[in-house]
Design a protein around this motif. Structure first.
Motif, PDB file in Angstrom:
ATOM      1  N   LEU A 155       0.813  -1.224   0.000  1.00  0.00           N
ATOM      2  CA  LEU A 155       0.000   0.000   0.000  1.00  0.00           C
ATOM      3  C   LEU A 155       0.844   1.270   0.000  1.00  0.00           C
ATOM      4  O   LEU A 155       0.324   2.352   0.269  1.00  0.00           O
ATOM      5  CB  LEU A 155      -0.969   0.017   1.198  1.00  0.00           C
ATOM      6  N   SER A 156       2.143   1.166  -0.282  1.00  0.00           N
ATOM      7  CA  SER A 156       3.060   2.326  -0.287  1.00  0.00           C
ATOM      8  C   SER A 156       3.046   3.049   1.047  1.00  0.00           C
ATOM      9  O   SER A 156       3.233   4.263   1.117  1.00  0.00           O
ATOM     10  CB  SER A 156       2.684   3.289  -1.423  1.00  0.00           C
ATOM     11  N   ALA A 157       2.814   2.307   2.118  1.00  0.00           N
ATOM     12  CA  ALA A 157       2.725   2.900   3.457  1.00  0.00           C
ATOM     13  C   ALA A 157       4.094   2.908   4.132  1.00  0.00           C
ATOM     14  O   ALA A 157       4.997   2.157   3.769  1.00  0.00           O
ATOM     15  CB  ALA A 157       1.733   2.101   4.308  1.00  0.00           C
ATOM     16  N   THR A 158       4.234   3.788   5.116  1.00  0.00           N
ATOM     17  CA  THR A 158       5.458   3.854   5.916  1.00  0.00           C
ATOM     18  C   THR A 158       5.093   3.926   7.398  1.00  0.00           C
ATOM     19  O   THR A 158       4.002   4.360   7.769  1.00  0.00           O
ATOM     20  CB  THR A 158       6.308   5.091   5.558  1.00  0.00           C
ATOM     21  N   LEU A 159       6.023   3.484   8.228  1.00  0.00           N
ATOM     22  CA  LEU A 159       5.841   3.561   9.679  1.00  0.00           C
ATOM     23  C   LEU A 159       7.098   4.148  10.297  1.00  0.00           C
ATOM     24  O   LEU A 159       8.209   3.685  10.024  1.00  0.00           O
ATOM     25  CB  LEU A 159       5.566   2.185  10.280  1.00  0.00           C
ATOM     26  N   HIS A 160       6.918   5.165  11.118  1.00  0.00           N
ATOM     27  CA  HIS A 160       8.004   5.778  11.891  1.00  0.00           C
ATOM     28  C   HIS A 160       7.703   5.538  13.369  1.00  0.00           C
ATOM     29  O   HIS A 160       6.543   5.590  13.790  1.00  0.00           O
ATOM     30  CB  HIS A 160       8.074   7.287  11.626  1.00  0.00           C
ATOM     31  N   TRP A 161       8.742   5.313  14.157  1.00  0.00           N
ATOM     32  CA  TRP A 161       8.502   5.105  15.576  1.00  0.00           C
ATOM     33  C   TRP A 161       9.751   5.388  16.406  1.00  0.00           C
ATOM     34  O   TRP A 161      10.878   5.363  15.912  1.00  0.00           O
ATOM     35  CB  TRP A 161       8.013   3.690  15.855  1.00  0.00           C
ATOM     36  N   THR A 162       9.471   5.640  17.690  1.00  0.00           N
ATOM     37  CA  THR A 162      10.515   5.703  18.711  1.00  0.00           C
ATOM     38  C   THR A 162      10.097   4.764  19.828  1.00  0.00           C
ATOM     39  O   THR A 162       9.008   4.911  20.402  1.00  0.00           O
ATOM     40  CB  THR A 162      10.687   7.129  19.268  1.00  0.00           C
ATOM     41  N   TYR A 163      10.940   3.780  20.109  1.00  0.00           N
ATOM     42  CA  TYR A 163      10.611   2.779  21.121  1.00  0.00           C
ATOM     43  C   TYR A 163      11.304   3.136  22.430  1.00  0.00           C
ATOM     44  O   TYR A 163      12.500   3.426  22.474  1.00  0.00           O
ATOM     45  CB  TYR A 163      11.064   1.401  20.660  1.00  0.00           C
ATOM     46  N   HIS A 164      10.517   3.130  23.519  1.00  0.00           N
ATOM     47  CA  HIS A 164      11.043   3.442  24.852  1.00  0.00           C
ATOM     48  C   HIS A 164      11.115   2.134  25.640  1.00  0.00           C
ATOM     49  O   HIS A 164      10.119   1.668  26.200  1.00  0.00           O
ATOM     50  CB  HIS A 164      10.143   4.458  25.560  1.00  0.00           C
ATOM     51  N   SER A 165      12.284   1.548  25.675  1.00  0.00           N
ATOM     52  CA  SER A 165      12.443   0.243  26.321  1.00  0.00           C
ATOM     53  C   SER A 165      12.229   0.310  27.826  1.00  0.00           C
ATOM     54  O   SER A 165      11.879  -0.690  28.454  1.00  0.00           O
ATOM     55  CB  SER A 165      13.834  -0.322  26.033  1.00  0.00           C
ATOM     56  N   SER A 166      12.408   1.478  28.414  1.00  0.00           N
ATOM     57  CA  SER A 166      12.283   1.607  29.869  1.00  0.00           C
ATOM     58  C   SER A 166      10.868   1.338  30.360  1.00  0.00           C
ATOM     59  O   SER A 166      10.660   0.788  31.453  1.00  0.00           O
ATOM     60  CB  SER A 166      12.727   3.005  30.315  1.00  0.00           C
ATOM     61  N   ASN A 167       9.877   1.706  29.551  1.00  0.00           N
ATOM     62  CA  ASN A 167       8.490   1.484  29.974  1.00  0.00           C
ATOM     63  C   ASN A 167       7.658   0.722  28.930  1.00  0.00           C
ATOM     64  O   ASN A 167       6.449   0.557  29.093  1.00  0.00           O
ATOM     65  CB  ASN A 167       7.802   2.810  30.308  1.00  0.00           C
ATOM     66  N   ALA A 188       5.725   3.026  22.744  1.00  0.00           N
ATOM     67  CA  ALA A 188       6.238   3.427  21.435  1.00  0.00           C
ATOM     68  C   ALA A 188       5.438   4.619  20.919  1.00  0.00           C
ATOM     69  O   ALA A 188       4.194   4.633  21.014  1.00  0.00           O
ATOM     70  CB  ALA A 188       6.166   2.284  20.447  1.00  0.00           C
ATOM     71  N   ASP A 189       6.145   5.599  20.402  1.00  0.00           N
ATOM     72  CA  ASP A 189       5.524   6.706  19.674  1.00  0.00           C
ATOM     73  C   ASP A 189       5.569   6.341  18.189  1.00  0.00           C
ATOM     74  O   ASP A 189       6.649   6.073  17.653  1.00  0.00           O
ATOM     75  CB  ASP A 189       6.284   8.015  19.894  1.00  0.00           C
ATOM     76  N   VAL A 190       4.415   6.324  17.540  1.00  0.00           N
ATOM     77  CA  VAL A 190       4.376   5.880  16.143  1.00  0.00           C
ATOM     78  C   VAL A 190       3.718   6.931  15.254  1.00  0.00           C
ATOM     79  O   VAL A 190       2.879   7.730  15.706  1.00  0.00           O
ATOM     80  CB  VAL A 190       3.627   4.538  15.993  1.00  0.00           C
ATOM     81  N   VAL A 198      -3.619   3.434  25.332  1.00  0.00           N
ATOM     82  CA  VAL A 198      -3.251   4.410  24.299  1.00  0.00           C
ATOM     83  C   VAL A 198      -3.161   5.769  24.984  1.00  0.00           C
ATOM     84  O   VAL A 198      -4.156   6.315  25.452  1.00  0.00           O
ATOM     85  CB  VAL A 198      -4.291   4.442  23.160  1.00  0.00           C
ATOM     86  N   TYR A 199      -1.959   6.332  25.039  1.00  0.00           N
ATOM     87  CA  TYR A 199      -1.756   7.596  25.747  1.00  0.00           C
ATOM     88  C   TYR A 199      -2.203   8.786  24.902  1.00  0.00           C
ATOM     89  O   TYR A 199      -2.661   9.791  25.447  1.00  0.00           O
ATOM     90  CB  TYR A 199      -0.291   7.749  26.133  1.00  0.00           C
ATOM     91  N   SER A 200      -2.054   8.663  23.608  1.00  0.00           N
ATOM     92  CA  SER A 200      -2.496   9.740  22.733  1.00  0.00           C
ATOM     93  C   SER A 200      -2.696   9.202  21.326  1.00  0.00           C
ATOM     94  O   SER A 200      -2.055   8.226  20.924  1.00  0.00           O
ATOM     95  CB  SER A 200      -1.462  10.883  22.699  1.00  0.00           C
ATOM     96  N   GLN A 201      -3.633   9.797  20.599  1.00  0.00           N
ATOM     97  CA  GLN A 201      -3.844   9.436  19.199  1.00  0.00           C
ATOM     98  C   GLN A 201      -4.453  10.629  18.476  1.00  0.00           C
ATOM     99  O   GLN A 201      -5.270  11.371  19.029  1.00  0.00           O
ATOM    100  CB  GLN A 201      -4.745   8.206  19.061  1.00  0.00           C
ATOM    101  N   ALA A 246       0.273   8.130  17.291  1.00  0.00           N
ATOM    102  CA  ALA A 246      -0.184   7.496  18.530  1.00  0.00           C
ATOM    103  C   ALA A 246       1.006   7.190  19.430  1.00  0.00           C
ATOM    104  O   ALA A 246       2.132   6.977  18.952  1.00  0.00           O
ATOM    105  CB  ALA A 246      -0.944   6.213  18.233  1.00  0.00           C
ATOM    106  N   THR A 247       0.730   7.183  20.730  1.00  0.00           N
ATOM    107  CA  THR A 247       1.684   6.683  21.721  1.00  0.00           C
ATOM    108  C   THR A 247       0.975   5.560  22.460  1.00  0.00           C
ATOM    109  O   THR A 247      -0.090   5.776  23.053  1.00  0.00           O
ATOM    110  CB  THR A 247       2.111   7.785  22.701  1.00  0.00           C
ATOM    111  N   VAL A 248       1.547   4.362  22.405  1.00  0.00           N
ATOM    112  CA  VAL A 248       0.844   3.204  22.932  1.00  0.00           C
ATOM    113  C   VAL A 248       1.759   2.374  23.824  1.00  0.00           C
ATOM    114  O   VAL A 248       2.983   2.384  23.687  1.00  0.00           O
ATOM    115  CB  VAL A 248       0.327   2.312  21.777  1.00  0.00           C
TER     116      VAL A 248
END
Length: 398
Positions: free
Chosen positions: A48-60, A63-65, A129-132, A145-147
């Motif tokens: 679908l020509s889609a992309t995903l960006h994220w930052t993973y927080h291993s401490s808790n 992930a911010d996506v 889900v913390y934010s969307q 989203a931040t999940v």
């Protein structure tokens, strides 16, 4: 003699690009986001020509996506994690779409594990889900989203989707062909590595691409080229019997590759329970039967002076041209099913148009040669014995 062979080499180089499952995916590195959002990792998803960006927080384990997919304002987009299995059923999804007032809206829902056409409703997901939020810009939806990653596990089953159907103002249903049925993967948010979800989606896609390439090159290029060689090269006496061997080589190699693609298609069909492309399948079976008859016809070909040769010629020509027409039709049906990047369909159109242009030129040119030869022979022999080597002015056919 070598000139008509060029389209084959070109088609192999261009169509083999279909073997790369991610060839239609856009690069993620150049994408930017509103509010100067930045992410540590990105990947171009294979469908679908889609992309995903994220930052993973291993401490808790959060992930911010940012999920982005091309779409029109009349369509919708969705991104989901599935805590219980792979694929759509049971997925926890976030949808983005324009509501009735034209405002971009984001809702979340759990896709029922026992319903293939679930009713979408706004509800809480099985993980926090913390934010969307969602936005639409430059012909694409972006879902932010931040999940909490389920079970605090960095490796998650992921699904993404895009569609245009709505029911009661909410997303409902999506295409059941091409990338829409293969848009699932298992992603490791730590390493960024994606593997096929459910044990082989990418493998099946790869085999679908091989199926498409084999059929496009065999039925769609080699067989038409073989007919052109037989029809036009045999006009020139110096090309006899080379034209026959080249014709037979093209047709036999095309048949072998075509049967391999046909067999792979049957295998893929047996693995796709509940999904049947009826017209594509029926035409494929008919093509196999007709092409097989053509191959066996070589064993039954009468001598040129046999009184039944004319009937064999009619049969051979009718079946041969029918195979070409059905092949081209079915290849375009295959493009609609596989749904590759437009450049591959356009490339095949260009190849067929080139072959058609060459055939038109050679048709005029060889008729001119035959008529000139006939007039010359009539002057020399006063019209005795037919003189053109093919029974008068009749244009030689395959």
């Amino acid at each position: 003699m070598a000139f008509p062979m060029r389209p084959v080499a070109i088609s192999f180089l261009l169509l083999l690009g279909l073997l790369l499952p991610s060839s239609s995916a856009q690069s993620c590195f150049s994408e930017t986001f509103s509010q100067n959002r930045l992410y540590s990792t990105c990947t171009s998803l294979p469908e679908l020509s889609a992309t995903l960006h994220w930052t993973y927080h291993s401490s808790n384990g959060t992930a911010d996506v940012a999920y982005r997919v091309p779409q029109t304002t009349s369509g919708w987009a969705a991104w989901a994690l599935n805590p219980t299995s792979s694929g759509m059923l049971g997925a926890n999804a976030i949808f983005a779409f324009h509501d009735s007032s034209g405002v971009v809206t984001s809702i979340s829902t759990i896709l029922s594990s026992d319903n293939y056409s679930p009713t979408i409703k706004n509800e809480s997901l099985s993980f926090k889900v913390y934010s969307q939020e969602a936005e639409f810009s430059s012909g694409a939806y972006t879902i932010y989203a931040t999940v909490d990653l389920p079970s605090n596990n960095s490796k998650q089953n992921m699904v993404w989707q895009a569609g245009t159907q709505f029911q009661n103002g909410l997303p409902f249903g999506h295409p059941t062909s091409g990338g829409n049925i293969a848009s699932a993967t298992s992603l490791d948010f730590t390493s960024g590595q994606a593997v096929a979800s459910g044990g082989g989606s990418n493998s099946r896609l790869h085999r679908k691409n091989i199926h498409g390439v084999l059929n496009a090159v065999s039925w769609g290029v080699l067989l038409p080229l073989g007919i052109m060689i037989a029809r036009y090269m045999k006009v020139f006496k110096s090309a006899d019997p080379a034209w026959f061997y080249l014709h037979a080589a093209c047709q036999c190699s095309g048949y072998i590759l075509g049967v391999a693609g046909w067999g792979l298609g049957l295998k893929l069909g047996s693995e796709s329970k509940g999904i049947t492309y009826h017209s594509h399948r029926v035409i494929g079976i008919v093509l196999f039967c007709l092409a097989t008859l053509q191959v066996f016809a070589l064993l039954l070909r009468p001598n040129k002076d046999n009184k039944y040769r004319i009937y064999w010629n009619v049969y051979h020509h009718t079946v041969g041209y029918s195979v070409i027409i059905l092949s081209i039709i079915n290849i375009f049906k295959g493009f609609d099913i596989l749904n590759p990047a437009n450049k591959w369909k356009n490339t095949y159109i260009a190849i067929i148009a080139t072959l058609g242009g060459i055939a038109l030129f050679l048709e005029v040119f060889t008729w001119a040669v035959v008529l000139k030869r006939s007039r010359s022979s009539e002057k020399s022999h006063h019209g005795v014995n037919g003189v053109n080597g093919y029974g008068g002015r009749q244009h030689p056919t395959v």
